[in-house]
Enzyme design. Structure first.
Site, mmCIF file in Angstrom:
data_model
loop_
_atom_site.group_PDB
_atom_site.id
_atom_site.type_symbol
_atom_site.label_atom_id
_atom_site.label_comp_id
_atom_site.label_asym_id
_atom_site.label_seq_id
_atom_site.Cartn_x
_atom_site.Cartn_y
_atom_site.Cartn_z
ATOM 1 C CG HIS A 155 14.942 11.744 -7.271
ATOM 2 N ND1 HIS A 155 15.820 11.317 -6.321
ATOM 3 C CD2 HIS A 155 13.738 11.805 -6.655
ATOM 4 C CE1 HIS A 155 15.178 11.093 -5.184
ATOM 5 N NE2 HIS A 155 13.905 11.395 -5.355
ATOM 6 C CG ASP A 359 22.832 12.026 -14.362
ATOM 7 O OD1 ASP A 359 21.778 11.763 -13.773
ATOM 8 O OD2 ASP A 359 23.714 11.184 -14.624
HETATM 9 P P1 ADQ Z 1 19.925 7.274 -11.957
HETATM 10 O O1 ADQ Z 1 19.642 7.870 -13.291
HETATM 11 O O2 ADQ Z 1 19.603 5.846 -11.825
HETATM 12 O O3 ADQ Z 1 19.208 8.086 -10.784
HETATM 13 P P2 ADQ Z 1 22.530 7.637 -10.521
HETATM 14 O O4 ADQ Z 1 22.355 8.828 -9.682
HETATM 15 O O5 ADQ Z 1 23.914 7.531 -11.086
HETATM 16 O O6 ADQ Z 1 21.521 7.555 -11.737
HETATM 17 O O7 ADQ Z 1 22.237 6.364 -9.639
HETATM 18 C C1 ADQ Z 1 22.466 5.086 -10.131
HETATM 19 C C2 ADQ Z 1 22.599 4.119 -8.964
HETATM 20 O O8 ADQ Z 1 22.530 2.805 -9.492
HETATM 21 C C3 ADQ Z 1 23.940 4.275 -8.251
HETATM 22 O O9 ADQ Z 1 23.759 4.122 -6.879
HETATM 23 C C4 ADQ Z 1 24.774 3.125 -8.821
HETATM 24 O O10 ADQ Z 1 25.698 2.558 -7.938
HETATM 25 C C5 ADQ Z 1 23.711 2.103 -9.152
HETATM 26 N N1 ADQ Z 1 24.167 1.312 -10.315
HETATM 27 C C6 ADQ Z 1 24.390 1.749 -11.557
HETATM 28 N N2 ADQ Z 1 24.859 0.741 -12.309
HETATM 29 C C7 ADQ Z 1 24.941 -0.338 -11.510
HETATM 30 C C8 ADQ Z 1 25.347 -1.700 -11.699
HETATM 31 N N3 ADQ Z 1 25.786 -2.161 -12.856
HETATM 32 N N4 ADQ Z 1 25.280 -2.528 -10.653
HETATM 33 C C9 ADQ Z 1 24.832 -2.087 -9.468
HETATM 34 N N5 ADQ Z 1 24.450 -0.832 -9.228
HETATM 35 C C10 ADQ Z 1 24.484 0.029 -10.239
HETATM 36 C C11 ADQ Z 1 18.272 9.180 -10.726
HETATM 37 C C12 ADQ Z 1 18.715 10.456 -11.450
HETATM 38 C C13 ADQ Z 1 20.074 10.894 -10.953
HETATM 39 C C14 ADQ Z 1 20.024 11.104 -9.425
HETATM 40 C C15 ADQ Z 1 19.420 9.893 -8.727
HETATM 41 C C16 ADQ Z 1 19.169 10.147 -7.243
HETATM 42 O O11 ADQ Z 1 18.744 10.240 -12.870
HETATM 43 O O12 ADQ Z 1 20.501 12.091 -11.600
HETATM 44 O O13 ADQ Z 1 21.344 11.315 -8.952
HETATM 45 O O14 ADQ Z 1 18.178 9.520 -9.321
HETATM 46 O O15 ADQ Z 1 18.418 11.310 -7.045
#
Ligand code: ADQ
Length: 470
Positions: A155, A359
């Site tokens: 991921h 990311d």
């Molecule tokens: P993350 O590093 O956690 O994921 P991201 O892909 O942006 O990053 O996912 C974060 C998730 O958490 C999103 O669905 C978002 O809505 C949720 N989130 C963030 N802040 C929030 C808040 N304050 N309240 C509620 N929800 C919140 C890892 C990798 C990424 C990759 C994903 C999936 O680092 O690059 O895209 O896995 O493979």
């Protein structure tokens, strides 16, 4: 599909209605085709005190959990996974903390888990392992004689060749990957870095069918860009709003940031860029606010505690300098919000700042696009170093290290004419729909089932060159 699907991830969802795009997608796939999900129970104290697997649900598929004891949590999870592998994959080798017990704990948990899995899998099952916590798991399973097909999805970014040198035993990494049949990565840039690693390894041979041979193993490597449940986000965002989700006293435009609090997400630089925008804005009466929602994560790791203090300091300083009696330019919320509320906040924001230094994909970028009103959309300002930038080419792409460029992008986004906003939104929305989470699951499982053909390097070259950055 012959055999069962066996999903293995660091964490296992425990609730009846799992939430979060990835968890829901895997839940849907397992519910449809049946199978097993194996992962660590999120609450070690609540789990039974033994080293085996225990069932936490059996309908519509089986969920088997295992317990991590305190030492395992410290060394395998916080230690090697999040203080060695995470910084290496996110180009922050300066933050790597090497300790013998981290490395030993990581190997011990992967070896223990392999034994538990080997007891429950059948030769015609498809085992799908997720993420950096479990890189050596396939090799451990092969050592135990498991012949079932094993796939992997990473991921987070595939590490740069030079950064792999910071691992205690860098030569092991290629071998860990070669023990899988199919390795799925987020982007073409990740695939290119993975090929580069194998190319530099004298043990590796590129086969005519696109797979890579290392020792007796053959592995295929392909990009499967992950997505979100577009429809769910769109309909949550479209719900009738009786009041402003930002509160009745919010004036002016909102620029939104939503991230797990992590040093890879570039949040302090984003705050500085917003400060630069405030200083430069020609209309000093324009009351644009930055709303940053950043729930804490991995607070036991020092680098994560520091970033929180840093953000509070920058926000305090900028608010002290620019606030008016009835306006606070930076609102910083340090907790998770309900996903429906998040969808509404996305829709009400004039722009969204997604500025990670590295990311794997970044789902917030896709969620923001899915939540926009196509007749009056906001503007996504996106780091070109996020995996999502490969698909969202019509976002306002920025260099996340360049404070001045981000400040200019904020101004451009806020002043962007409706026609241009609609055009960019339509292009981004098409890209987000094309990689919906259901497409991602289906594509991976199809490639896996059909013998996992590799993406040939010639395909990669002839299509579109992988970006040199990323
Ligand atoms: P993350 O590093 O956690 O994921 P991201 O892909 O942006 O990053 O996912 C974060 C998730 O958490 C999103 O669905 C978002 O809505 C949720 N989130 C963030 N802040 C929030 C808040 N304050 N309240 C509620 N929800 C919140 C890892 C990798 C990424 C990759 C994903 C999936 O680092 O690059 O895209 O896995 O493979």
């Amino acid at each position: 599909m012959s055999g069962r699907l066996v999903v293995v991830s660091n964490r296992i969802p425990t609730g009846e209605q799992p939430s979060g795009g990835l968890v829901v997608a895997l839940h849907d796939a397992l519910s449809e085709i049946g199978g097993v999900w194996i992962g660590a129970h999120p609450d070690g104290d609540a789990a039974p005190d033994h080293d085996g697997l225990f069932e936490i649900a059996d309908d519509p598929y089986t969920r088997l959990a295992f317990r991590l004891n305190e030492d395992e949590y410290d060394n395998y999870y916080l230690g090697f996974s999040n203080s060695v592998l995470w910084p290496i994959c996110h180009r922050r080798v300066d933050l790597v903390e090497l300790k013998r017990e981290y490395e030993e704990g990581y190997h011990a948990v992967n070896a223990r888990l392999a034994k538990l899995i080997a007891e429950v899998v059948e030769p015609d099952d498809l085992i799908w392992i997720h993420d950096y916590h479990l890189f050596p798991l396939a090799e451990e399973l092969r050592k135990l004689g498991v012949t079932a097909r094993i796939g992997f999805f990473l991921h987070i970014p595939f590490p740069a060749l030079g950064d792999l040198g910071a691992l205690p035993a860098p030569q092991d990494f290629a071998r860990w990957l070669a023990a899988f049949d199919l390795v799925g990565l987020q982007t073409r840039a990740d695939t290119a870095r993975c090929f580069e690693m194998f190319r530099s390894d004298p043990r590796a041979e590129f086969l005519p069918d696109g797979r890579i041979k290392l020792g007796e193993r053959r592995v295929a490597v392909r990009a499967f860009p992950i997505g979100i449940d577009v429809e769910a986000f769109r309909s949550a965002a479209e719900q009738e709003m009786t009041k402003n989700p930002f509160g009745p006293d919010m004036q002016g435009d909102v620029v939104l940031g939503v991230d797990r609090l992590d040093y890879s997400k570039g949040i302090p630089t984003r705050f500085h860029a917003f400060g630069r925008y405030l200083a430069k804005r020609p209309d000093k009466d324009r009351r644009t606010s930055l709303v940053q929602i950043a729930p804490p994560s991995r607070e036991e790791v020092a680098a994560y505690r520091q970033i929180q203090l840093e953000l509070e300091e920058i926000a305090g300083h900028l608010n002290g300098e620019y606030s008016e009696l009835d306006w606070t330019p930076i609102r910083y919320i340090h907790r998770a919000l309900d996903r429906d509320l998040l969808a509404q906040l996305y829709r009400r924001s004039r722009a969204c700042l997604v500025t990670p230094f590295a990311d794997g994909m970044n789902l917030v970028a896709k969620e923001y696009i899915a939540a926009q009103d196509p007749e009056d959309p906001g503007v996504l300002i996106l780091s070109r170093l996020a995996g999502a930038a490969e698909e969202l080419e019509e976002a306002l792409l920025v260099n996340p290290y360049d404070i001045e460029e981000i400040a200019e992008a904020i101004e451009t986004a806020l002043d962007m004419p409706l026609d241009e906003r609609k055009r960019r939104q339509a292009a981004c929305y098409a890209a987000v729909t094309a990689s919906d989470i259901s497409v991602w699951t289906r594509d991976f499982l199809r490639a896996f089932e059909s013998g996992a053909p590799g993406l040939k390097m010639s395909d990669l070259d002839s299509d579109r060159p992988a970006p040199a950055f990323g």
